[in-house]
Design an enzyme around this catalytic site. Structure first.
Site, PDB file in Angstrom:
ATOM      1  N   GLY A   2       0.850  -1.195   0.000  1.00 19.22           N
ATOM      2  CA  GLY A   2       0.000   0.000   0.000  1.00 19.22           C
ATOM      3  C   GLY A   2       0.881   1.239   0.000  1.00 19.22           C
ATOM      4  N   GLY A   3       0.297   2.371   0.366  1.00 24.39           N
ATOM      5  CA  GLY A   3       1.038   3.626   0.328  1.00 24.39           C
ATOM      6  C   GLY A   3       2.317   3.578   1.151  1.00 24.39           C
ATOM      7  N   ALA A   4       2.236   3.086   2.356  1.00 23.89           N
ATOM      8  CA  ALA A   4       3.402   3.074   3.231  1.00 23.89           C
ATOM      9  C   ALA A   4       4.468   2.121   2.700  1.00 23.89           C
ATOM     10  CB  ALA A   4       3.002   2.687   4.652  1.00 23.89           C
ATOM     11  N   GLY A   5       4.039   0.957   2.254  1.00 21.51           N
ATOM     12  CA  GLY A   5       4.987  -0.044   1.776  1.00 21.51           C
ATOM     13  C   GLY A   5       5.710   0.412   0.515  1.00 21.51           C
TER      14      GLY A   5
ATOM     15  N   PHE B 132     -10.423  21.005   5.485  1.00 23.01           N
ATOM     16  CA  PHE B 132     -10.793  19.714   6.058  1.00 23.01           C
ATOM     17  C   PHE B 132     -11.065  19.926   7.541  1.00 23.01           C
ATOM     18  CE2 PHE B 132      -9.910  15.142   4.650  1.00 23.01           C
ATOM     19  CZ  PHE B 132     -10.613  15.296   3.472  1.00 23.01           C
TER      20      PHE B 132
ATOM     21  N   ASP C 253      -2.964  -7.943  10.000  1.00 20.17           N
ATOM     22  CA  ASP C 253      -1.992  -9.041  10.146  1.00 20.17           C
ATOM     23  C   ASP C 253      -0.668  -8.586  10.750  1.00 20.17           C
ATOM     24  OD1 ASP C 253      -3.874 -10.617   8.883  1.00 20.17           O
ATOM     25  OD2 ASP C 253      -2.930 -10.443   6.913  1.00 20.17           O
TER      26      ASP C 253
ATOM     27  N   GLN D 235     -11.083   5.182  15.071  1.00 26.97           N
ATOM     28  CA  GLN D 235     -11.855   6.278  14.497  1.00 26.97           C
ATOM     29  C   GLN D 235     -13.086   5.758  13.758  1.00 26.97           C
ATOM     30  OE1 GLN D 235     -10.199   8.971  11.206  1.00 26.97           O
ATOM     31  NE2 GLN D 235     -10.582  10.303  12.952  1.00 26.97           N
TER      32      GLN D 235
ATOM     33  N   HIS E 129     -15.870   7.021  11.225  1.00 31.26           N
ATOM     34  CA  HIS E 129     -16.084   8.134  10.297  1.00 31.26           C
ATOM     35  C   HIS E 129     -17.569   8.444  10.251  1.00 31.26           C
ATOM     36  CE1 HIS E 129     -15.915  10.662   6.786  1.00 31.26           C
ATOM     37  NE2 HIS E 129     -14.605  10.589   6.773  1.00 31.26           N
TER      38      HIS E 129
ATOM     39  N   GLU F 282     -14.893  13.186   3.587  1.00 27.89           N
ATOM     40  CA  GLU F 282     -15.032  14.431   4.330  1.00 27.89           C
ATOM     41  C   GLU F 282     -14.964  15.630   3.387  1.00 27.89           C
ATOM     42  OE1 GLU F 282     -13.212  14.317   8.106  1.00 27.89           O
ATOM     43  OE2 GLU F 282     -12.348  16.313   7.874  1.00 27.89           O
TER      44      GLU F 282
ATOM     45  N   GLU G  72      -0.689   2.657   8.515  1.00 27.04           N
ATOM     46  CA  GLU G  72      -1.773   2.515   9.485  1.00 27.04           C
ATOM     47  C   GLU G  72      -1.513   1.425  10.521  1.00 27.04           C
ATOM     48  OE1 GLU G  72      -5.743   2.704   7.896  1.00 27.04           O
ATOM     49  OE2 GLU G  72      -6.620   2.026   9.791  1.00 27.04           O
TER      50      GLU G  72
ATOM     51  N   ARG H 203      -7.603  11.058  14.818  1.00 20.53           N
ATOM     52  CA  ARG H 203      -6.863  11.480  13.632  1.00 20.53           C
ATOM     53  C   ARG H 203      -7.634  12.534  12.856  1.00 20.53           C
ATOM     54  NH1 ARG H 203      -6.848  10.279   8.097  1.00 20.53           N
ATOM     55  NH2 ARG H 203      -8.343   8.568   8.217  1.00 20.53           N
TER      56      ARG H 203
ATOM     57  N   LEU I 217      -2.541   9.941   4.922  1.00 27.12           N
ATOM     58  CA  LEU I 217      -1.735   9.819   3.703  1.00 27.12           C
ATOM     59  C   LEU I 217      -0.348  10.431   3.894  1.00 27.12           C
ATOM     60  CD1 LEU I 217      -4.418  10.306   0.882  1.00 27.12           C
ATOM     61  CD2 LEU I 217      -3.536   8.184   1.856  1.00 27.12           C
TER      62      LEU I 217
HETATM   63  C1  LIG Z   1     -12.201   4.636   2.484  1.00 26.93           C
HETATM   64  C2  LIG Z   1     -11.030   5.312   3.081  1.00 26.93           C
HETATM   65  C3  LIG Z   1     -10.735   6.640   2.763  1.00 26.93           C
HETATM   66  C4  LIG Z   1      -9.648   7.279   3.302  1.00 26.93           C
HETATM   67  N1  LIG Z   1      -9.377   8.580   2.954  1.00 26.93           N
HETATM   68  C5  LIG Z   1      -8.277   9.185   3.448  1.00 26.93           C
HETATM   69  C6  LIG Z   1      -7.932  10.523   3.078  1.00 26.93           C
HETATM   70  O1  LIG Z   1      -8.613  11.163   2.286  1.00 26.93           O
HETATM   71  N2  LIG Z   1      -6.826  11.084   3.590  1.00 26.93           N
HETATM   72  C7  LIG Z   1      -6.036  10.423   4.460  1.00 26.93           C
HETATM   73  O2  LIG Z   1      -5.040  10.975   4.886  1.00 26.93           O
HETATM   74  N3  LIG Z   1      -6.332   9.147   4.833  1.00 26.93           N
HETATM   75  C8  LIG Z   1      -7.424   8.516   4.354  1.00 26.93           C
HETATM   76  N4  LIG Z   1      -7.713   7.233   4.742  1.00 26.93           N
HETATM   77  C9  LIG Z   1      -6.778   6.498   5.565  1.00 26.93           C
HETATM   78  C10 LIG Z   1      -5.642   5.958   4.713  1.00 26.93           C
HETATM   79  O3  LIG Z   1      -6.073   5.771   3.401  1.00 26.93           O
HETATM   80  C11 LIG Z   1      -5.128   4.632   5.231  1.00 26.93           C
HETATM   81  O4  LIG Z   1      -4.783   4.765   6.555  1.00 26.93           O
HETATM   82  C12 LIG Z   1      -3.891   4.233   4.451  1.00 26.93           C
HETATM   83  O5  LIG Z   1      -4.154   4.191   3.079  1.00 26.93           O
HETATM   84  C13 LIG Z   1      -3.313   2.924   4.889  1.00 26.93           C
HETATM   85  O6  LIG Z   1      -2.182   2.668   4.071  1.00 26.93           O
HETATM   86  P1  LIG Z   1      -1.177   1.516   4.388  1.00 26.93           P
HETATM   87  O7  LIG Z   1      -0.103   1.583   3.357  1.00 26.93           O
HETATM   88  O8  LIG Z   1      -0.789   1.572   5.807  1.00 26.93           O
HETATM   89  O9  LIG Z   1      -2.047   0.189   4.185  1.00 26.93           O
HETATM   90  P2  LIG Z   1      -2.848  -0.433   2.906  1.00 26.93           P
HETATM   91  O10 LIG Z   1      -2.939   0.514   1.771  1.00 26.93           O
HETATM   92  O11 LIG Z   1      -4.062  -1.019   3.439  1.00 26.93           O
HETATM   93  O12 LIG Z   1      -1.852  -1.551   2.460  1.00 26.93           O
HETATM   94  C14 LIG Z   1      -1.655  -2.717   3.210  1.00 26.93           C
HETATM   95  C15 LIG Z   1      -0.814  -3.654   2.397  1.00 26.93           C
HETATM   96  O13 LIG Z   1      -0.384  -4.713   3.208  1.00 26.93           O
HETATM   97  C16 LIG Z   1      -0.572  -5.934   2.556  1.00 26.93           C
HETATM   98  N5  LIG Z   1      -0.735  -6.962   3.578  1.00 26.93           N
HETATM   99  C17 LIG Z   1      -1.572  -6.948   4.658  1.00 26.93           C
HETATM  100  N6  LIG Z   1      -1.413  -8.077   5.373  1.00 26.93           N
HETATM  101  C18 LIG Z   1      -0.452  -8.807   4.750  1.00 26.93           C
HETATM  102  C19 LIG Z   1       0.139 -10.063   5.018  1.00 26.93           C
HETATM  103  N7  LIG Z   1      -0.215 -10.809   6.048  1.00 26.93           N
HETATM  104  N8  LIG Z   1       1.069 -10.524   4.168  1.00 26.93           N
HETATM  105  C20 LIG Z   1       1.435  -9.783   3.077  1.00 26.93           C
HETATM  106  N9  LIG Z   1       0.904  -8.582   2.799  1.00 26.93           N
HETATM  107  C21 LIG Z   1      -0.024  -8.106   3.628  1.00 26.93           C
HETATM  108  C22 LIG Z   1      -1.762  -5.709   1.658  1.00 26.93           C
HETATM  109  O14 LIG Z   1      -1.707  -6.583   0.579  1.00 26.93           O
HETATM  110  C23 LIG Z   1      -1.547  -4.275   1.226  1.00 26.93           C
HETATM  111  O15 LIG Z   1      -0.701  -4.235   0.109  1.00 26.93           O
HETATM  112  C24 LIG Z   1      -8.816   6.585   4.200  1.00 26.93           C
HETATM  113  C25 LIG Z   1      -9.096   5.271   4.522  1.00 26.93           C
HETATM  114  C26 LIG Z   1     -10.194   4.640   3.991  1.00 26.93           C
HETATM  115  C27 LIG Z   1     -10.475   3.233   4.403  1.00 26.93           C
END
Ligand SMILES: Cc1cc2nc3c(=O)[nH]c(=O)nc-3n(C[C@H](O)[C@H](O)[C@H](O)COP(=O)(O)OP(=O)(O)OC[C@H]3O[C@@H](n4cnc5c(N)ncnc54)[C@H](O)[C@@H]3O)c2cc1C
Ligand code: SF4
Ligand code: FES
Lengths: 646, 298
Positions: free
Chosen positions: A12-15, A113, A214, A233, A235, A248, A370, A381, A387
């Site tokens: 995801g974004g962080a990774g 916001f 996980d 949180q 929403h 939002e 996250e 938050r 993001l």
């Molecule tokens: C609908 C929605 C709208 C949002 N809007 C906003 C916004 O406008 N602004 C803002 O700042 N934030 C927003 N957020 C919050 C923000 O988007 C999330 O907190 C953020 O995208 C999480 O990113 P991440 O990279 O941590 O995880 P994710 O993008 O969820 O990525 C997780 C990754 O981990 C992998 N993974 C998980 N478990 C395993 C495992 N066991 N083995 C291998 N891979 C695994 C998945 O495949 C995935 O690639 C929103 C959230 C949601 C749900």
């Protein structure tokens, strides 16, 4: 065994940001992810990214808003880092081609916001996350970074020392979803967990089905503390039937909330004095539920969010995606009718305890996004702050894991002299542990693993008192474990996981994960939601315990090694159990009202007692609760707790 | 393998599915969990006996393609039928999840966001490529028939191999290639609103593969880049932040044997794209640009 310098778990974004950063520092990096990166839930983010980019704004204002929004439970060094690094990271995305919305002069647009004193939310339509995710994945492709997609990481390969602070992480165990092979992944420098949220703990959530927490659960069981898990949180604007989020941004652009009687309740009932609909999410969620509970909701379930008055042009320009969501998932035309909305689980403020460099207590193990808690969100938050967290702390974790010196962190991880144990929490059942007859359970039901059992036996021989208050100096540095080569650590972990999976697959009958997951979700939604009270929290703990015991009898129906989602969901469900318990225990202990954590019997913020982080450590098969102080001292000022009013 | 299965191979499995359910016993006194379980059991009983518990009082038939390369009895492709209680707002994905969680946990499909952004549940639903999560049951004729995307290799049940799709996406250099960096640390590239508007639709692609699966040409020519990859190239070629040289390079990539010229403007991709991207138009525009570029060199 696969081997790389840096392993990033999650695409995801962080990774993705972490992987790019590590790669830029010259590391050989690979991403291991259960979903193909572009399927990650970051793609669902709508509203935008907070970054102080324009005249009249600066990082200090951003930090101040965030500290206040957190209800003074955020750590100042983390919050200031977020605010300082976000502009550069956001512009970096633009420079990588991200299609942001634009102003007339060609610069990226920003919008207001909730809880922000400046319109600093930078956005790309109402699909900011989609563009951010794809832009970063494009950079990963450009750099040729290796991606193991549809590989499910089932556990971490961590050395077996008594004291978690002595443990080291050398890799992970991966399960190839396509073939059913279990293989070791060794990381020479570090493993970065970026596994995202845990919305599946609840049954009404904006989160993806894959968001099962996980990474947080694996780190927790490996000995890393979870921090501030009770702060979940909710929403205020999710579609009632699916939980799909209405950004939002709608309220940011001027959308209005009405109750069934057509009253604009945020003002009329005094929930908010200045900001109305744009008060913080916790405030708006409570206001909606109060309306619904008072009989002023529509169908006793939801309220209306109206954006019709914004006009078709403005809506299609800035919120077009919202029109699609409302139509496809609720059958409502947002140009013609108000949209039905209610609160839904959205974001886990807590997570794996890390410092500003993404490092956890365990050497070689990092977390970002996250799943992590550097503590930038505290108890609440602000919209648009997740993001930037992904890109700021994702990048830092990537760089640090690749060996770059980012300086000494100001946040310390693990127990120190000023941490204090929770002494007298009255729980209705013994958390974590399952019933006494747990010795030969077949499945991994949350009982002790062999390693844990061995470790605790060894420990009770060494330190009979075992009072739980440990600092790293208490234990000899080899921690009583034989020194094991990294390769061997990974091999052992692989063996353990093979056995675990075999057992789950061999069992012929029992209970199926889907039932347990549902029971857990329903109880959490019923009892650990926006409004919380002691009785409900205790009920949740009993239910969780019941699910945990039932889980010992879980079995996998699908005998196939090809794409066995039955098996994956079964393993995920175990993770949900541990996380649900962590959330509930923290919530029961914290008898105050702060941010998203509302307690019926405790309607005030108790700064004297509760300006501290809830920490939860997994000790030999059951959770242990302790606290560490919040850091309010920033670079040149100390943030004085003020009352939050909107 | 092909996903087309002759009708006679279908078999109705609903009863069997349900009989195979294991009775679950759990200890402990009456609790919320017990109540849930009782409700669930009652609901399951009812939905099988034809007197379902839903509000409108009816179930619908979900016909799902099944295939597993290594499990005895599933190697031969077939269709399974499930009786699913109709609920307001229910999508095809909801119905699949219901069938999986209540009747047969071996039923396999990809899904995650359930809000049309992750692109993982593109399926062949009643003879058309659609996202399961974006398709309301109430918009479909019954029985609702769900198959994997045609023209892709089936891995298991509804899961298809996406590797080829990803390879084609990667083949068009799907990343931003500006000529020079903007001056200054915090400087963005300036992009006009018009230009963002021009590329906006093309940036919406969620890599679901529906377009590729619907395209006859792609089915016949494995090397054809396909609508999604060409759209990706369009997204960058039309972005004014990339310079003229890069654009020329991009058009050259499009102007090759298995590039834009393969497209015979059948519009099938455009018709199925769940993000309403005008794919055929984008392909046509790139053809025109490629011609213009060639003229320039004469
Ligand atoms: C609908 C929605 C709208 C949002 N809007 C906003 C916004 O406008 N602004 C803002 O700042 N934030 C927003 N957020 C919050 C923000 O988007 C999330 O907190 C953020 O995208 C999480 O990113 P991440 O990279 O941590 O995880 P994710 O993008 O969820 O990525 C997780 C990754 O981990 C992998 N993974 C998980 N478990 C395993 C495992 N066991 N083995 C291998 N891979 C695994 C998945 O495949 C995935 O690639 C929103 C959230 C949601 C749900
Ligand atoms: S262009 Fe449309 S149909 Fe094709 S992959 Fe992208 S979103 Fe799917
Ligand atoms: S589940 Fe993500 S697109 Fe349908």
């Amino acid at each position: 065994m696969h081997e790389h310098d840096v392993l990033v778990i999650g695409g995801g974004g962080a990774g993705l940001r972490a992987a790019i950063a590590a790669h830029e520092e010259g590391a050989d990096v690979a991403i291991v992810t259960k979903l193909h990166p572009v399927r990650s839930h970051t793609g669902a983010a709508e509203g935008g990214i907070n970054a102080a980019l324009r005249e009249g704004d600066d990082w200090e204002l951003h930090a101040y808003d965030t500290m206040k929004g957190s209800d003074y439970l955020g750590d100042a060094p983390a919050i200031e880092t977020l605010a300082q690094d976000s502009p550069e990271e956001t512009i970096q995305l633009e420079n990588w081609g991200m299609p942001f919305s634009r102003e007339d002069d060609g610069r990226v647009s920003q919008r207001p916001f909730g809880g922000l004193s400046f319109a600093r939310t930078t956005y790309a339509g109402a699909e900011t996350g989609h563009h951010m995710l794809h832009t970063m994945y494009e950079q990963v492709v450009k750099r040729g970074i290796q991606v193991y997609d549809e590989w499910y990481v089932t556990d971490l390969a961590v050395t077996d020392h008594d004291d978690p602070e002595d443990r080291e992480c050398h890799g992970v165990v991966g399960y190839d979803i396509k073939t059913g092979q279990i293989e070791g992944f060794k990381a020479r420098n570090g493993v970065i967990l970026a596994t995202g949220g845990l919305g599946q703990v609840f049954d009404h959530t904006t989160n993806a089905v894959a968001n099962t927490g996980d990474g947080a659960a694996m780190a927790y069981r490996a000995g890393v503390p979870l921090e501030d898990m009770e702060f979940v949180q909710f929403h205020p604007t999710t579609l009632p039937s699916t939980g799909v989020l209405i950004s939002e941004g709608v309220r940011g652009e001027g959308g209005i909330l009405y109750n069934a009687e057509g009253e604009r309740f945020m003002f009329e009932y005094g929930y908010a004095n200045n900001d109305g609909e744009l008060a913080s999410r916790d405030v708006v969620s409570r206001a909606e539920l109060t309306e619904i509970n008072a009989g002023r909701g529509v169908d006793d379930e939801y309220v209306y969010l109206d954006m019709r008055h914004l006009g078709e042009e403005r809506i299609t320009d800035r919120l077009e995606n919202i029109l699609h969501l409302a139509r496809d998932f609720e059958g409502v035309d947002g140009l013609e009718e108000p949209m039905p909305v209610k609160p839904g689980q959205h974001y886990e403020m807590g997570g794996i305890e890390t410092d500003e460099n993404g490092q956890t207590l365990i050497d070689g193990l990092y977390a970002a996004g996250e799943c992590a808690c550097v503590s930038v969100h505290g108890s609440n938050r602000l919209g648009g702050n997740a993001l930037p967290e992904l890109i700021v702390f994702g990048a830092r974790a990537g760089r640090h894991a690749a060996g770059t010196d980012l300086g000494e962190p100001e946040i310390t991880t693990g127990r120190t002299d000023d941490s204090e144990p929770e002494e007298d929490l009255d729980t209705p059942v013994e958390p974590g542990a399952v019933s006494a007859a747990d010795e030969d359970v077949a499945a991994d039901g949350g009982e002790r693993t062999d390693d844990e059992r061995e470790r605790s036996e060894r420990k009770s021989r060494q330190t009979p008192s075992g009072d739980g208050s440990r600092s790293s100096s208490d234990v000899a540095s080899d921690g009583g474990a034989a020194v094991v080569e990294p390769d061997e650590t990974v091999r052992r972990a692989v063996e353990r996981e093979r056995t675990r999976v075999e057992r789950l697959m061999e069992k012929e009958e029992g209970v199926q994960h889907a039932e347990l997951r549902e029971d857990l979700q329903v109880s959490m939604t019923e009892n650990v939601n926006v409004f919380r009270n002691e009785e409900g929290l205790k009920q949740a703990l009993r239910d969780i315990r019941e699910v945990r015991e039932a889980y010992q009898d879980v079995y996998v129906n699908d005998p196939s090694r090809t794409f066995n989602t039955d098996l994956i969901h079964t393993i995920e469900t175990r993770n949900l159990i541990d996380l649900a318990e962590a959330i509930t225990l923290g919530a029961l202990a914290r008898d105050e009202f702060r941010g998203a954590h509302w307690r019926q019997e405790h309607q005030e913020r108790k700064d004297d007692e509760w300006l501290k982080h809830t920490m939860l450590s997994w000790e030999d098969g059951s959770p242990e609760l302790w606290y560490k102080p919040v850091i309010l001292e920033g670079e040149d000022k100390t943030y004085e707790p003020k009352e939050r009013s909107y | 393998m092909s996903t087309q299965v002759p009708e006679e191979q279908e078999q109705s499995e609903t009863d069997e599915q349900v009989d195979a359910e294991t009775e679950v016993e759990m200890g402990g006194g009456a609790s919320y969990g017990d109540q849930r379980r009782a409700e669930r059991d009652a609901q399951r009983e009812q939905s099988v006996s034809g007197a379902p518990a839903d509000i409108e009082g009816e179930t619908f038939r979900l016909k799902v393609f099944r295939y597993d390369p290594e499990v005895e009895g599933k190697m031969e492709p077939r269709f399974d039928d499930f009786a699913v209680p109709r609920q307001k707002g229910m999508t095809v994905l909801d119905a699949l999840i219901y069938a999986r969680d209540r009747y047969d946990t071996t039923l396999t499909f990809r899904h995650s966001c359930r809000q049309a952004v992750c692109g993982s549940d593109a399926l062949f639903i009643n003879g058309r490529q659609r996202l399961g999560c974006q398709t309301q049951i109430s918009d479909l004729e019954e029985p609702v028939r769900v198959e994997p995307l045609p023209h892709q290799d089936v891995v298991k049940d509804l899961v298809v191999d996406m590797e080829h799709f990803y390879d084609q996406m990667h083949a068009v250099e799907p990343f931003f290639q500006p000529d020079e960096e903007p001056d200054g640390d915090l400087e963005e590239y300036r992009q006009t609103r018009e230009n963002r508007e021009k590329i906006k639709m093309s940036t919406r692609c969620i890599w679901c593969g529906a377009c590729m699966s619907s395209c006859n040409i792609a089915a016949g020519d494995n090397q054809y880049l396909g609508p999604a990859a060409i759209n990706k190239a369009y997204r960058f070629a039309m972005d004014e932040r990339e310079g003229e040289n890069v654009k020329e390079h991009r058009l050259n990539v499009m102007d090759q044997e298995h590039g834009v010229w393969r497209c015979q403007t059948q519009f099938s991709c455009t018709n199925v794209c769940p993000k309403d991207i005008p794919l055929t138009e984008h392909i046509q525009e790139l053809k025109r640009e490629a011609v213009k570029q060639n003229l320039k060199f004469w």
